[in-house]
Scaffold this active site. Structure first.
Site, PDB file in Angstrom:
ATOM      1  CE  LYS A  64      -3.984   1.682   2.734  1.00 43.83           C
ATOM      2  NZ  LYS A  64      -4.867   1.300   3.870  1.00 43.83           N
ATOM      3  CB  SER A  91      -8.106   3.434   3.183  1.00 43.55           C
ATOM      4  OG  SER A  91      -7.190   2.680   3.971  1.00 43.55           O
ATOM      5  CB  SER A 117      -8.456   0.125   5.659  1.00 45.46           C
ATOM      6  OG  SER A 117      -9.194   1.288   5.907  1.00 45.46           O
TER       7      SER A 117
END
Length: 468
Positions: free
Chosen positions: A84, A157, A181
């Site tokens: 990420k 997210s 997330s």
């Protein structure tokens, strides 16, 4: 949609690892295949913030030479993964989904990235996310798409991590979970995701949203894959004093111990009237699988989490205001409206109100600890409804009840720090994946991985993937 395909890009990480070790697959060949696939498919998925192709191929060549020379580092050696884009990768931009950080190039790797590289993993690139890892993408960013259906929510997210792993653009990803997330994108994309105990994985070099709520963990195709990734990244870290000093178990070995004798709790009230019939069916079928494998299903009464869900947003807001203290005021105009709003809310909350939230968090943590004194695992939805369309997601700001339902099974366990695993457990009539969640006591990751592996050995939901 396809099922049980032998396509190499949809292999489980653990299966690829066995081929790489045996020499029947090549790190360079596999990396070339995935980079070509990213080049072809990510134009529509937007999963990657950046692709570090030259570095990945250089890492693959080193891994291939080491394996041929007998210097095998372990099951991640030569396996292409991604992280990420809030994890520092030395010399490469780490924007955290924010326009103000697009030119930030860290001078060191995040601890999780360092540990992946030490294990021989190949980093393909950085995966897109919402702004600052909160709830909406920055207006300048094209959001990632769900590869199962481009009109449906990919989760947040870790939107790019979910899309890339599901679409066969990496064999696993490192992501973060502050309120759901890891679990929401895994549910939306048919993946397995592990939110570890808070502090089980170092947060050094991972862009902060809310320090006491942020959890760093793996997303992959199976519980076995998550066990391999967690084994590589977990453990104490002098650079992060909040990282737990407990010894790291043999996650991969423990994952095959089965569920015989485990007590799995179900709260019929919490999993009750507000849960869609299709999700209820998936929970019931999962419980029956666990029962058939030797687990005992126990009815329990969970602590009421209504206040915890309400507290999560202001708690996150205060900590986000701290995380953005140096940049928000001087560069406020460059923030997107959603992240700016939460920072403003955090700056406005009084110290006494924040302290009340902290006290209620401790009380909830104690009640959850008491619950896990009577059971080994808790079975819940990830969220109580079928996959959400992008049209529905656009209305979230005007539907507080829908936001509450989305958060009610995820946010409480960020407030308490309990570990949780998301497992694909079924699909809708239109073929979209639907997941369930197991939660354990603090440092109960081995139990989660045992249960996840046993369930996936007995079912094939995790083997389904988008058609591509």
């Amino acid at each position: 949609m396809n099922v049980l395909s032998a396509a190499p890009h949809y292999l489980e990480l653990s299966e690829l690892a066995a081929r790489l070790k045996a020499g029947t697959a090549s790190p360079v060949g596999v990396t070339h295949t995935l980079l070509e696939r990213i080049s072809r498919l990510d134009r529509s998925l937007n999963a990657y913030a950046i692709v570090t192709a030259d570095d990945a191929l250089a890492q693959a060549e080193v891994a291939e030479a080491e394996i041929k020379d007998g210097r095998y580092r372990g099951p991640l050696h030569g396996v292409p993964v991604a992280v990420k884009d809030l994890c520092w990768v030395e010399g490469h931009p780490t924007a955290a989904g924010m326009s103000i950080h697009r030119n930030f190039r860290p001078s060191e790797n995040a601890t999780v990235v360092h540990r992946l590289k030490e294990a021989g993993a190949i980093i393909l690139g950085k995966l897109q996310l919402t702004e600052g890892a909160y709830s909406d993408h920055h207006p300048s960013i094209t959001p990632p798409k769900n590869p199962w259906n481009l009109d449906y929510w990919p989760g947040i997210s870790s939107s790019g991590a979910g899309a890339a792993t599901a679409a066969g653009l990496c064999y696993g990803a490192i992501a973060s979970d502050t309120g759901g997330s890891i679990r929401w994108p895994c549910g939306a994309n048919g993946l397995t995701g592990l939110k570890p105990t808070w502090g089980r994985v170092s947060r050094h070099g991972v862009f902060e949203l809310a320090a006491t709520l942020d959890h760093v963990g793996p997303m992959a195709r199976s519980a076995r894959d998550c066990a391999l990734l967690l084994a590589a990244i977990a453990g104490p870290d002098p650079k992060d004093p909040t990282a737990l000093f407990d010894p790291v178990p043999d996650y991969a070995g423990l994952a095959d111990e089965g569920v015989s004798g485990l007590r799995i709790g179900i709260d019929p009230g919490w999993n009750g009237d507000d849960v869609d019939p299709g999700v209820k069916t998936i929970l019931s079928e999962a419980a029956e699988v666990f029962r058939s494998l030797g687990a005992t299903i126990v009815k329990v009464a969970c602590p009421d989490v209504t206040q915890a869900v309400a507290d999560w947003t202001p708690n996150c807001a205060v900590e986000a205001a701290v995380a953005h203290e140096a940049t928000y005021l001087p560069r406020k105009s460059e923030y997107g409206p959603v992240l700016a709003s939460v920072v403003e809310d955090g700056r406005a909350l009084s110290g006494t109100d924040y302290q009340k939230i902290l006290i209620r968090r401790l009380e909830l943590r104690g009640r959850m600890a008491a619950l896990f004194g009577t059971i080994d695992l808790l079975l819940t939805p990830v969220h109580p409804f079928a996959p959400l369309s992008l049209e529905t997601i656009k209305t979230l700001g005007t539907q507080p009840d829908l936001i509450f339902k989305l958060q009610r099974y995820t946010c409480p366990f960020n407030m308490t720090g309990n570990p949780a695993i998301t497992l694909p457990g079924g699909c809708t009539d239109s073929g979209l994946p639907v997941a369930f969640q197991l939660v354990a006591a603090h440092l109960g990751e081995p139990t989660l991985l045992r249960a996840g592996t046993a369930f996936q050995d007995a079912t094939a939901w995790h083997c389904r993937h988008p058609r591509a």
